[in-house]
Design an enzyme around this catalytic site. Structure first.
Site, mmCIF file in Angstrom:
data_model
loop_
_atom_site.group_PDB
_atom_site.id
_atom_site.type_symbol
_atom_site.label_atom_id
_atom_site.label_comp_id
_atom_site.label_asym_id
_atom_site.label_seq_id
_atom_site.Cartn_x
_atom_site.Cartn_y
_atom_site.Cartn_z
ATOM 1 N N ASP A 32 57.399 2.605 12.420
ATOM 2 C CA ASP A 32 57.594 3.138 11.266
ATOM 3 C C ASP A 32 58.928 4.426 10.951
ATOM 4 O O ASP A 32 58.990 5.278 11.949
ATOM 5 C CB ASP A 32 56.321 4.204 10.714
ATOM 6 C CG ASP A 32 56.444 4.378 9.243
ATOM 7 O OD1 ASP A 32 56.214 3.868 8.635
ATOM 8 O OD2 ASP A 32 56.733 5.456 9.100
ATOM 9 N N GLU A 44 58.527 0.723 4.622
ATOM 10 C CA GLU A 44 59.388 1.041 6.012
ATOM 11 C C GLU A 44 58.889 0.931 7.254
ATOM 12 O O GLU A 44 59.131 1.176 8.405
ATOM 13 C CB GLU A 44 59.933 2.663 5.775
ATOM 14 C CG GLU A 44 58.849 3.655 6.236
ATOM 15 C CD GLU A 44 58.085 4.040 4.857
ATOM 16 O OE1 GLU A 44 57.725 5.016 4.730
ATOM 17 O OE2 GLU A 44 58.015 3.335 3.922
#
Length: 305
Positions: A178, A221
């Protein structure tokens, strides 16, 4: 938009076409909307033999309802030598395969055309119908922005490899990745910058992925790696290498230099009976958030029995 809901939608564009040029002609061509996802994904826009304008205004042949697109953004036109893209002094520019279009830029079959935040695939050639349907299938397994596999393909791949791991009691590892403080990038520098970061990170990492493994965008993301025949120690080495690949070099977007980092969570199994794909993903995700809580830019791990 769910992948299963992607339908063929052909748009007959309204254009003002000059007479077909004599001699060699451009041939049949179209644009296919591949990003962002949503109701427009998979839409096909026939280009014909004349010119067509792309932009936010109602008078464009391809109207794009996106604030990153100028009212009259770009024009695609044909000549005896083929199709060309011309940016019309738009605010955010036009690109062919991520290269800025300064002046008339030739288009080749399979090129990606980006106007603002929107990406189209240019198709032309002998069997445009077959190419179009292949592109629609591709949209069900590939993330159009990053050009790596999407979550649907990720889950199918993990189901197969986890079943093999359990059957043969072989190691398998999952790494969740992430981007740290990614929302701040979007909020401060805009979604065009955020999209650039996602594409650049994908390019950096996929160059270091083994052929038998998988690197996919699992959403937003967040990314995921599935490492076949890989136990926890080797998976931790891979995770640390990914962390360093991202942190060691700033992301350069236009005049901006952005130092970014990622947090990673690792889960590994030696073939735990009854383990499901959802469970090993959850364990890796739990470790990802443990890395976030530990200060970001680090790796946390867990071994399944």
């Amino acid at each position: 938009m769910e992948n299963s809901a992607i339908l063929e939608r052909v748009h007959d564009t309204q254009i003002t076409a000059p007479k077909r040029p004599t001699g060699k002609v451009a041939g049949e061509a179209c644009l296919v909307h591949i990003y962002p996802t949503g109701a427009s994904m998979g839409c096909r826009y026939s280009l014909g033999d004349g010119g067509i304008f792309l932009g936010r205004g109602d008078d464009n042949g391809i109207r794009i309802n996106d604030t990153s697109v100028s009212r009259r953004h770009a024009r695609i036109f044909s000549t005896p030598d083929g199709y060309f893209l011309n940016d019309l002094q738009s605010t955010n520019g036009s690109f062919v395969n991520d290269i800025p279009a300064h002046g008339p830029t030739p288009l080749a079959d399979g090129n990606h055309v980006r106007v603002g935040n929107c990406i189209y695939k240019f198709l032309t050639g002998g069997n445009i119908e077959l190419d179009y349907h292949e592109e629609i299938y591709r949209l069900t397994i590939i993330d159009a922005l990053t050009e790596i596999h999407n979550r649907r393909y990720l889950v199918d791949f993990l189901d197969r490899e986890l079943a093999r791991s359990i059957r043969h009691e072989r190691p398998l590892s999952v790494i969740m990745i992430d981007i740290d403080r990614f929302k701040m990038v979007n909020d401060t520098h805009g979604h065009l910058c955020g999209d650039f970061v996602l594409r650049e990170l994908s390019q950096r990492v996929r160059d270091h992925v083994r052929r038998e493994d998988l690197f996919a965008r699992s959403g937003g993301e967040e990314f995921c790696m599935i490492l076949v025949e890989t136990g926890l120690p080797a998976a931790l080495d891979v995770a640390e290498r990914v962390r360093d690949i991202v942190a060691s070099k700033p992301f350069t977007f236009e005049a901006l230099s952005l130092p970014l980092t990622v947090s990673l969570g690792v889960a590994a199994t030696l073939g735990e009976t009854g383990l499901t794909s959802n469970e090993i993903l959850r364990r890796a995700d739990d470790k990802l958030y443990q890395a976030k809580n530990a200060g970001r830019n680090c790796v946390a791990s867990q071994t399944c029995p």
